[in-house]
Write a protein that holds these residues in place. Sequence first.
Motif, PDB file in Angstrom:
ATOM      1  N   GLY A  26       0.959  -1.241   0.066  1.00  0.00           N
ATOM      2  CA  GLY A  26      -0.062   0.071  -0.001  1.00  0.00           C
ATOM      3  C   GLY A  26       0.727   1.187   0.113  1.00  0.00           C
ATOM      4  N   HIS A  27       0.086   2.305  -0.295  1.00  0.00           N
ATOM      5  CA  HIS A  27       0.903   3.642  -0.073  1.00  0.00           C
ATOM      6  C   HIS A  27       0.126   4.538   0.808  1.00  0.00           C
ATOM      7  CE1 HIS A  27       1.711   7.681  -1.481  1.00  0.00           C
ATOM      8  NE2 HIS A  27       2.964   7.388  -1.814  1.00  0.00           N
ATOM      9  N   ARG A  28       1.016   4.800   1.962  1.00  0.00           N
ATOM     10  CA  ARG A  28       0.465   5.370   3.175  1.00  0.00           C
ATOM     11  C   ARG A  28      -0.130   6.748   2.976  1.00  0.00           C
ATOM     12  NH1 ARG A  28       1.991   4.263   8.367  1.00  0.00           N
ATOM     13  NH2 ARG A  28       3.984   3.419   7.515  1.00  0.00           N
ATOM     14  N   ARG A  29       0.511   7.577   2.362  1.00  0.00           N
ATOM     15  CA  ARG A  29      -0.001   9.001   1.859  1.00  0.00           C
ATOM     16  C   ARG A  29      -1.260   8.787   1.150  1.00  0.00           C
ATOM     17  NH1 ARG A  29       4.348  13.140   0.308  1.00  0.00           N
ATOM     18  NH2 ARG A  29       2.730  14.699   1.279  1.00  0.00           N
ATOM     19  N   GLY A  30      -1.493   8.060   0.302  1.00  0.00           N
ATOM     20  CA  GLY A  30      -2.585   7.759  -0.710  1.00  0.00           C
ATOM     21  C   GLY A  30      -3.716   6.960  -0.013  1.00  0.00           C
ATOM     22  N   ARG A  31      -3.372   5.986   0.987  1.00  0.00           N
ATOM     23  CA  ARG A  31      -4.334   4.847   1.726  1.00  0.00           C
ATOM     24  C   ARG A  31      -4.954   4.262   0.657  1.00  0.00           C
ATOM     25  NH1 ARG A  31      -4.067   5.508   6.833  1.00  0.00           N
ATOM     26  NH2 ARG A  31      -6.026   4.413   7.252  1.00  0.00           N
ATOM     27  N   ILE A  32      -4.065   3.868  -0.380  1.00  0.00           N
ATOM     28  CA  ILE A  32      -4.440   2.757  -1.266  1.00  0.00           C
ATOM     29  C   ILE A  32      -3.701   1.288  -1.145  1.00  0.00           C
ATOM     30  CG2 ILE A  32      -4.330   2.210  -3.873  1.00  0.00           C
ATOM     31  CD1 ILE A  32      -4.238   5.390  -4.319  1.00  0.00           C
ATOM     32  N   TYR A  33      -4.413   0.221  -1.336  1.00  0.00           N
ATOM     33  CA  TYR A  33      -3.807  -0.970  -1.412  1.00  0.00           C
ATOM     34  C   TYR A  33      -3.778  -1.844  -2.543  1.00  0.00           C
ATOM     35  CZ  TYR A  33      -7.957  -3.650  -0.770  1.00  0.00           C
ATOM     36  OH  TYR A  33      -9.072  -4.188  -0.849  1.00  0.00           O
ATOM     37  N   ALA A  66      -7.771  -1.239   7.947  1.00  0.00           N
ATOM     38  CA  ALA A  66      -6.880   0.044   8.379  1.00  0.00           C
ATOM     39  C   ALA A  66      -7.406   1.315   7.718  1.00  0.00           C
ATOM     40  CB  ALA A  66      -5.378  -0.228   8.055  1.00  0.00           C
ATOM     41  N   GLY A  67      -8.246   1.247   6.822  1.00  0.00           N
ATOM     42  CA  GLY A  67      -8.839   2.287   6.161  1.00  0.00           C
ATOM     43  C   GLY A  67      -8.216   2.866   4.791  1.00  0.00           C
ATOM     44  N   TYR A  68      -7.764   1.609   4.093  1.00  0.00           N
ATOM     45  CA  TYR A  68      -7.019   1.687   2.823  1.00  0.00           C
ATOM     46  C   TYR A  68      -7.971   1.341   1.682  1.00  0.00           C
ATOM     47  CZ  TYR A  68      -2.383   2.914   4.645  1.00  0.00           C
ATOM     48  OH  TYR A  68      -1.345   3.498   5.265  1.00  0.00           O
ATOM     49  N   ARG A  69      -7.874   1.958   0.492  1.00  0.00           N
ATOM     50  CA  ARG A  69      -8.967   1.627  -0.515  1.00  0.00           C
ATOM     51  C   ARG A  69      -8.315   0.751  -1.661  1.00  0.00           C
ATOM     52  NH1 ARG A  69      -7.931   3.739  -5.384  1.00  0.00           N
ATOM     53  NH2 ARG A  69      -6.877   5.655  -5.484  1.00  0.00           N
ATOM     54  N   PRO A  70      -9.007   0.006  -2.352  1.00  0.00           N
ATOM     55  CA  PRO A  70      -8.405  -0.902  -3.405  1.00  0.00           C
ATOM     56  C   PRO A  70      -7.878   0.063  -4.428  1.00  0.00           C
ATOM     57  CG  PRO A  70     -10.897  -1.638  -2.892  1.00  0.00           C
ATOM     58  CD  PRO A  70     -10.437  -0.102  -2.099  1.00  0.00           C
ATOM     59  N   CYS A  71      -6.772  -0.381  -5.097  1.00  0.00           N
ATOM     60  CA  CYS A  71      -6.153   0.010  -6.135  1.00  0.00           C
ATOM     61  C   CYS A  71      -7.011   0.080  -7.655  1.00  0.00           C
ATOM     62  CB  CYS A  71      -4.958  -0.662  -6.493  1.00  0.00           C
ATOM     63  SG  CYS A  71      -3.942  -0.046  -7.969  1.00  0.00           S
ATOM     64  N   GLY A  72      -7.113   1.258  -8.255  1.00  0.00           N
ATOM     65  CA  GLY A  72      -7.872   0.908  -9.453  1.00  0.00           C
ATOM     66  C   GLY A  72      -7.227   0.438 -10.561  1.00  0.00           C
ATOM     67  N   VAL A  73      -6.239   0.250 -10.628  1.00  0.00           N
ATOM     68  CA  VAL A  73      -5.219  -0.592 -11.498  1.00  0.00           C
ATOM     69  C   VAL A  73      -5.385  -2.195 -11.546  1.00  0.00           C
ATOM     70  CG1 VAL A  73      -2.851  -0.862 -12.739  1.00  0.00           C
ATOM     71  CG2 VAL A  73      -3.997   1.537 -11.860  1.00  0.00           C
ATOM     72  N   CYS A  74      -4.824  -2.580  -9.960  1.00  0.00           N
ATOM     73  CA  CYS A  74      -4.585  -4.217 -10.167  1.00  0.00           C
ATOM     74  C   CYS A  74      -5.705  -4.764  -9.412  1.00  0.00           C
ATOM     75  CB  CYS A  74      -3.452  -4.417  -9.262  1.00  0.00           C
ATOM     76  SG  CYS A  74      -3.472  -3.625  -7.538  1.00  0.00           S
ATOM     77  N   LEU A  75      -6.736  -3.950  -8.864  1.00  0.00           N
ATOM     78  CA  LEU A  75      -7.738  -4.238  -8.244  1.00  0.00           C
ATOM     79  C   LEU A  75      -9.233  -3.703  -8.781  1.00  0.00           C
ATOM     80  CD1 LEU A  75      -6.380  -4.643  -4.424  1.00  0.00           C
ATOM     81  CD2 LEU A  75      -6.700  -6.678  -6.151  1.00  0.00           C
TER      82      LEU A  75
END
Length: 98
Positions: A26-33, A66-75
């Motif tokens: 994931g990316h901590r700043r973008g809250r993306i996994y 943890a409050g992260y959202r799915p990636c728009g590319v791989c998920l």
Amino acid sequence: MGVRTYILLAADGRAYESTEPGAFGGHRRGRIYGRLDCPAALRAIERGGYVVHRVFFADEATALAAGYRPCGVCLRERYRSWKSGVSPNSLRTQGQGR
């Protein structure tokens, strides 16, 4: 030589040591996994700046908690569901997730 440990994030966002590597990054700043082989993440890592904000999760449920959202590319499908307000967890329980 000791046992290798990895730093993962728990559902509460706290870091902990694990003997197992994370299954999602994931990316901590973008809250993306997303997946560890995500093309978008790999491109960002190649450019250099992404690495300092990289985090890892044992599983997808932990990333979501943890409050992260799915990636728009791989998920992509999970991201579309998230964007439309459907919980990615509900997809998993319906057998549509990975």
